[in-house]
Design a protein around this motif. Sequence first.
Motif, mmCIF file in Angstrom:
data_model
loop_
_atom_site.group_PDB
_atom_site.id
_atom_site.type_symbol
_atom_site.label_atom_id
_atom_site.label_comp_id
_atom_site.label_asym_id
_atom_site.label_seq_id
_atom_site.Cartn_x
_atom_site.Cartn_y
_atom_site.Cartn_z
ATOM 1 N N GLY A 51 0.793 -1.214 0.000
ATOM 2 C CA GLY A 51 0.000 0.000 0.000
ATOM 3 C C GLY A 51 0.830 1.272 0.000
ATOM 4 O O GLY A 51 2.058 1.252 -0.129
ATOM 5 N N LEU A 52 0.136 2.383 0.145
ATOM 6 C CA LEU A 52 0.748 3.709 0.101
ATOM 7 C C LEU A 52 1.905 3.827 1.080
ATOM 8 O O LEU A 52 1.817 3.355 2.220
ATOM 9 C CB LEU A 52 -0.301 4.773 0.435
ATOM 10 C CG LEU A 52 -1.392 4.999 -0.624
ATOM 11 C CD1 LEU A 52 -2.566 5.757 -0.027
ATOM 12 C CD2 LEU A 52 -0.819 5.754 -1.821
ATOM 13 N N THR A 53 2.972 4.466 0.629
ATOM 14 C CA THR A 53 4.230 4.753 1.343
ATOM 15 C C THR A 53 5.144 3.552 1.469
ATOM 16 O O THR A 53 6.271 3.694 1.924
ATOM 17 C CB THR A 53 4.014 5.337 2.759
ATOM 18 O OG1 THR A 53 3.616 4.298 3.666
ATOM 19 C CG2 THR A 53 2.972 6.447 2.763
ATOM 20 N N CYS A 54 4.696 2.363 1.074
ATOM 21 C CA CYS A 54 5.477 1.149 1.330
ATOM 22 C C CYS A 54 6.472 0.827 0.222
ATOM 23 O O CYS A 54 6.346 1.301 -0.907
ATOM 24 C CB CYS A 54 4.535 -0.045 1.503
ATOM 25 S SG CYS A 54 3.528 0.033 2.983
ATOM 26 N N ALA A 95 3.278 15.337 -0.468
ATOM 27 C CA ALA A 95 2.263 14.504 0.165
ATOM 28 C C ALA A 95 2.625 13.026 0.019
ATOM 29 O O ALA A 95 3.296 12.624 -0.916
ATOM 30 C CB ALA A 95 0.894 14.776 -0.450
ATOM 31 N N TRP A 96 2.118 12.213 0.951
ATOM 32 C CA TRP A 96 2.478 10.790 0.970
ATOM 33 C C TRP A 96 1.553 9.931 0.117
ATOM 34 O O TRP A 96 1.827 8.758 -0.089
ATOM 35 C CB TRP A 96 2.481 10.267 2.403
ATOM 36 C CG TRP A 96 1.195 10.479 3.150
ATOM 37 C CD1 TRP A 96 0.875 11.556 3.930
ATOM 38 C CD2 TRP A 96 0.067 9.607 3.197
ATOM 39 N NE1 TRP A 96 -0.384 11.399 4.449
ATOM 40 C CE2 TRP A 96 -0.909 10.216 4.021
ATOM 41 C CE3 TRP A 96 -0.223 8.359 2.621
ATOM 42 C CZ2 TRP A 96 -2.144 9.633 4.283
ATOM 43 C CZ3 TRP A 96 -1.454 7.771 2.881
ATOM 44 C CH2 TRP A 96 -2.401 8.408 3.704
ATOM 45 N N ASP A 97 0.447 10.516 -0.371
ATOM 46 C CA ASP A 97 -0.543 9.715 -1.097
ATOM 47 C C ASP A 97 -0.451 9.866 -2.608
ATOM 48 O O ASP A 97 -1.381 9.511 -3.335
ATOM 49 C CB ASP A 97 -1.961 10.050 -0.615
ATOM 50 C CG ASP A 97 -2.314 11.522 -0.772
ATOM 51 O OD1 ASP A 97 -1.438 12.317 -1.185
ATOM 52 O OD2 ASP A 97 -3.470 11.881 -0.465
ATOM 53 N N PHE A 98 0.684 10.388 -3.099
ATOM 54 C CA PHE A 98 0.893 10.529 -4.537
ATOM 55 C C PHE A 98 2.390 10.598 -4.789
ATOM 56 O O PHE A 98 3.150 11.079 -3.967
ATOM 57 C CB PHE A 98 0.201 11.809 -5.054
ATOM 58 C CG PHE A 98 0.184 11.931 -6.556
ATOM 59 C CD1 PHE A 98 -0.751 11.229 -7.307
ATOM 60 C CD2 PHE A 98 1.095 12.733 -7.223
ATOM 61 C CE1 PHE A 98 -0.782 11.334 -8.690
ATOM 62 C CE2 PHE A 98 1.078 12.850 -8.596
ATOM 63 C CZ PHE A 98 0.139 12.143 -9.335
ATOM 64 N N GLY A 99 2.832 10.082 -5.951
ATOM 65 C CA GLY A 99 4.258 10.122 -6.272
ATOM 66 C C GLY A 99 4.995 8.942 -5.673
ATOM 67 O O GLY A 99 4.514 7.804 -5.728
ATOM 68 N N LEU A 100 6.155 9.194 -5.103
ATOM 69 C CA LEU A 100 6.991 8.115 -4.584
ATOM 70 C C LEU A 100 6.231 7.311 -3.531
ATOM 71 O O LEU A 100 5.659 7.871 -2.596
ATOM 72 C CB LEU A 100 8.280 8.673 -3.976
ATOM 73 C CG LEU A 100 9.230 9.393 -4.937
ATOM 74 C CD1 LEU A 100 10.472 9.883 -4.197
ATOM 75 C CD2 LEU A 100 9.638 8.471 -6.092
ATOM 76 N N GLY A 101 6.246 5.985 -3.706
ATOM 77 C CA GLY A 101 5.532 5.105 -2.801
ATOM 78 C C GLY A 101 4.044 5.023 -3.068
ATOM 79 O O GLY A 101 3.310 4.410 -2.300
ATOM 80 N N ALA A 102 3.600 5.620 -4.173
ATOM 81 C CA ALA A 102 2.153 5.687 -4.438
ATOM 82 C C ALA A 102 1.868 5.548 -5.929
ATOM 83 O O ALA A 102 1.134 6.346 -6.513
ATOM 84 C CB ALA A 102 1.587 7.009 -3.912
#
Length: 282
Positions: A51-54, A95-102
């Motif tokens: 999932g997100l950020t992982c 933001a953590w919910d888009f881009g790297l890790g997302a």
Amino acid sequence: MKTVSTARAHGGTQGVYSHESTATGTTMTFSVFVPPLDEGQRAPVLWYLSGLTCTHANVTDKGEFRAACAEAGIAFIAPDTSPRGEGVPDDPQGAWDFGLGAGFYVDATEEPWAKHYRMRSYVEDELPALIVSEFPMLDCSRQSITGHSMGGHGALTIALRNPDRFRSVSAFAPIVAPGQVPWGEKALGGYLGDDRSAWRAADAVAMIEDGARVKEVLVDQGDADNFLAEQLRPELLARACADAGIDCTLRMQPGYDHSYHFISTFMADHVRWHGERLKADR
């Protein structure tokens, strides 16, 4: 392919590997657990999308899948969630919910994302081909797929696109209808553009509404998950499956949240559930 590390675990081998990806144009890292095998034996494969950020490391370190996989004789593969490295764009606001890790397991069509954010092609085509060539002890004629949150979205959509490849699909707290929730609207709008009709091929509920089918789905969802009402909405998947004649088992787990404490609690159940389907005659 380069070997980053290997370790003995439950009689098998937990490895971490890297390679240069043509899909993303970056170095990608993934993990593979190979269960103990007799000479000449080959293991079926369970894919896990995070999932997100992982990265691959979250489930590898905290997923508690190895004992169940070793007992069932199932290999466990965990890719990364997005491209990484120099020149790979990230969310402008950090933001953590888009881009790297997302990466949302889509092939981006919008700039500046289109060059590197091609996680659908990576997970659906490139990495499976690499697994076939580098891991001859794995039987890729028998594959299943699962995932968590954004990775649950990825597992559902990839299985719906490839019903003949995957014998079974399950998910932990998946984003089932990204076109109807804030996380998905941000991601699909950013990667795929403003035309919402283009989003439907990356939305499990919409795909089912448009005719995509799998035989059955297993979903575990914690009822104390902070993201349940706004971002996950599993009832939309249950309704779409009921309308389409898909056997959907939605298990609401009292008191569980969105974390790996939840995932690790029910991971062995999912491994065993997939194992029954991976070993059955088709």
